[in-house]
Motif scaffolding. Structure first.
Motif, PDB file in Angstrom:
ATOM      1  N   ASN A  78      27.164   8.206 -13.534  1.00 37.68           N
ATOM      2  CA  ASN A  78      27.056   9.694 -13.156  1.00 37.68           C
ATOM      3  C   ASN A  78      26.764   9.809 -11.776  1.00 37.68           C
ATOM      4  O   ASN A  78      27.118  11.040 -11.425  1.00 37.68           O
ATOM      5  CB  ASN A  78      26.180  10.318 -14.159  1.00 37.68           C
ATOM      6  N   GLN A  79      26.353   9.008 -11.004  1.00 35.64           N
ATOM      7  CA  GLN A  79      26.071   9.156  -9.692  1.00 35.64           C
ATOM      8  C   GLN A  79      27.280   8.350  -8.737  1.00 35.64           C
ATOM      9  O   GLN A  79      27.330   8.857  -7.577  1.00 35.64           O
ATOM     10  CB  GLN A  79      24.938   8.436  -9.026  1.00 35.64           C
TER      11      GLN A  79
ATOM     12  N   TYR B 194      23.258  -1.816 -20.386  1.00 35.45           N
ATOM     13  CA  TYR B 194      23.891  -1.735 -19.275  1.00 35.45           C
ATOM     14  C   TYR B 194      24.193  -0.477 -18.636  1.00 35.45           C
ATOM     15  O   TYR B 194      24.296  -0.025 -17.629  1.00 35.45           O
ATOM     16  CB  TYR B 194      25.640  -2.637 -19.196  1.00 35.45           C
ATOM     17  N   VAL B 195      24.386   0.512 -19.614  1.00 33.78           N
ATOM     18  CA  VAL B 195      24.823   2.066 -19.199  1.00 33.78           C
ATOM     19  C   VAL B 195      23.826   2.550 -18.370  1.00 33.78           C
ATOM     20  O   VAL B 195      24.237   3.041 -17.161  1.00 33.78           O
ATOM     21  CB  VAL B 195      25.079   2.929 -20.518  1.00 33.78           C
ATOM     22  N   PRO B 196      22.360   2.733 -18.496  1.00 33.26           N
ATOM     23  CA  PRO B 196      21.400   3.135 -17.375  1.00 33.26           C
ATOM     24  C   PRO B 196      21.644   2.588 -16.107  1.00 33.26           C
ATOM     25  O   PRO B 196      21.565   3.288 -15.213  1.00 33.26           O
ATOM     26  CB  PRO B 196      20.151   3.087 -18.322  1.00 33.26           C
TER      27      PRO B 196
ATOM     28  N   LEU C 257      33.368   5.338 -19.345  1.00 32.44           N
ATOM     29  CA  LEU C 257      34.421   4.699 -18.397  1.00 32.44           C
ATOM     30  C   LEU C 257      33.883   3.290 -17.984  1.00 32.44           C
ATOM     31  O   LEU C 257      34.514   2.326 -18.120  1.00 32.44           O
ATOM     32  CB  LEU C 257      35.103   5.460 -17.460  1.00 32.44           C
ATOM     33  N   VAL C 258      32.718   3.365 -17.588  1.00 28.11           N
ATOM     34  CA  VAL C 258      31.962   2.172 -17.033  1.00 28.11           C
ATOM     35  C   VAL C 258      31.569   1.139 -18.152  1.00 28.11           C
ATOM     36  O   VAL C 258      31.788  -0.295 -17.917  1.00 28.11           O
ATOM     37  CB  VAL C 258      30.835   2.482 -16.048  1.00 28.11           C
ATOM     38  N   HIS C 259      31.139   1.756 -19.339  1.00 27.22           N
ATOM     39  CA  HIS C 259      30.907   0.897 -20.409  1.00 27.22           C
ATOM     40  C   HIS C 259      32.296   0.070 -20.722  1.00 27.22           C
ATOM     41  O   HIS C 259      32.117  -1.146 -21.058  1.00 27.22           O
ATOM     42  CB  HIS C 259      30.465   1.852 -21.672  1.00 27.22           C
ATOM     43  N   VAL C 260      33.400   0.785 -20.714  1.00 22.83           N
ATOM     44  CA  VAL C 260      34.826  -0.035 -21.044  1.00 22.83           C
ATOM     45  C   VAL C 260      35.064  -0.920 -20.065  1.00 22.83           C
ATOM     46  O   VAL C 260      35.516  -2.133 -20.449  1.00 22.83           O
ATOM     47  CB  VAL C 260      35.929   1.114 -21.262  1.00 22.83           C
ATOM     48  N   ILE C 261      34.786  -0.477 -18.813  1.00 17.10           N
ATOM     49  CA  ILE C 261      35.027  -1.650 -17.735  1.00 17.10           C
ATOM     50  C   ILE C 261      33.952  -2.923 -17.948  1.00 17.10           C
ATOM     51  O   ILE C 261      34.730  -4.126 -17.851  1.00 17.10           O
ATOM     52  CB  ILE C 261      34.413  -1.104 -16.434  1.00 17.10           C
ATOM     53  N   ASP C 262      32.612  -2.682 -18.200  1.00 17.75           N
ATOM     54  CA  ASP C 262      31.853  -3.697 -18.264  1.00 17.75           C
ATOM     55  C   ASP C 262      32.079  -4.496 -19.528  1.00 17.75           C
ATOM     56  O   ASP C 262      32.270  -5.863 -19.617  1.00 17.75           O
ATOM     57  CB  ASP C 262      30.331  -3.173 -18.381  1.00 17.75           C
TER      58      ASP C 262
END
Length: 178
Positions: free
Chosen positions: A106-107, A99-101, A66-71
């Motif tokens: 997950n936090q 970017y993912v790590p 999800l955050v990858h899609v946002i970025d």
């Protein structure tokens, strides 16, 4: 506004996989909010314990995706802004894997991620609505490939669909009829 699919030469060859996930109906601006809702429904249908655990070793979690899609949407929307305003400066690639790590998805609480997802989509739609038909054909080099504004619109939408399908395939969840 109807936006025809981009032609060969308006996008990097690998992006045809994303572009091809959308119907050839010119309605990409209508598909963007619909597909956002599909993603939200899918993610909310998954058990909470599946959201922060990868389906296999070395893979991303649902929240990472999800955050990858946002970025990615933010970066591509920025490219769209530059191209749509007539800026022909070549734009570099971005190291999406890196970017993912650092995103630490997950936090984060899922509700915060989903709120950001919706906010970014709304901002993208507002930006895209600001362009006229002539701007859709403007292009510049992105990651050493010519890229038009209309190609970016389809790539944003197709990239999301690619990840929606991968979540369905790897994590299950509600499969809607679209």
């Amino acid at each position: 506004m109807l936006i025809p699919k981009p032609k060969k030469g308006e996008h990097a060859p690998y992006t045809i996989d994303y572009i091809g996930l959308l119907p050839d109906d010119g309605q990409v601006l209508k598909h963007l909010p619909i597909n956002c809702e599909r993603m939200l429904r899918l993610v909310r249908s998954l058990p909470t314990d599946r959201l922060t655990k990868p389906h296999a070793d070395g893979e991303w979690t649902v929240q990472d995706i999800l955050v990858h899609v946002i970025d990615t949407e933010r970066v591509f929307a920025y490219r769209a802004l530059r191209i749509g305003r007539g800026d022909t400066t070549a734009l570099p690639s971005f190291p999406h894997e890196d970017y993912v790590p650092s995103a630490r998805a997950n936090q984060r609480p899922l509700d915060d991620i989903l709120a950001e997802y919706c906010a970014v989509r709304q901002a993208t739609l507002s930006l895209l609505d600001s362009f006229d038909e002539a701007a859709l054909t403007f292009a510049t080099r992105c990651n050493d490939e010519m890229t038009s504004l209309r190609a970016l619109v389809y790539i944003i939408a197709g990239h999301e669909l690619h990840h929606l399908h991968s979540i369905q395939q790897n994590y299950g969840g509600g499969k809607d009829k679209r």
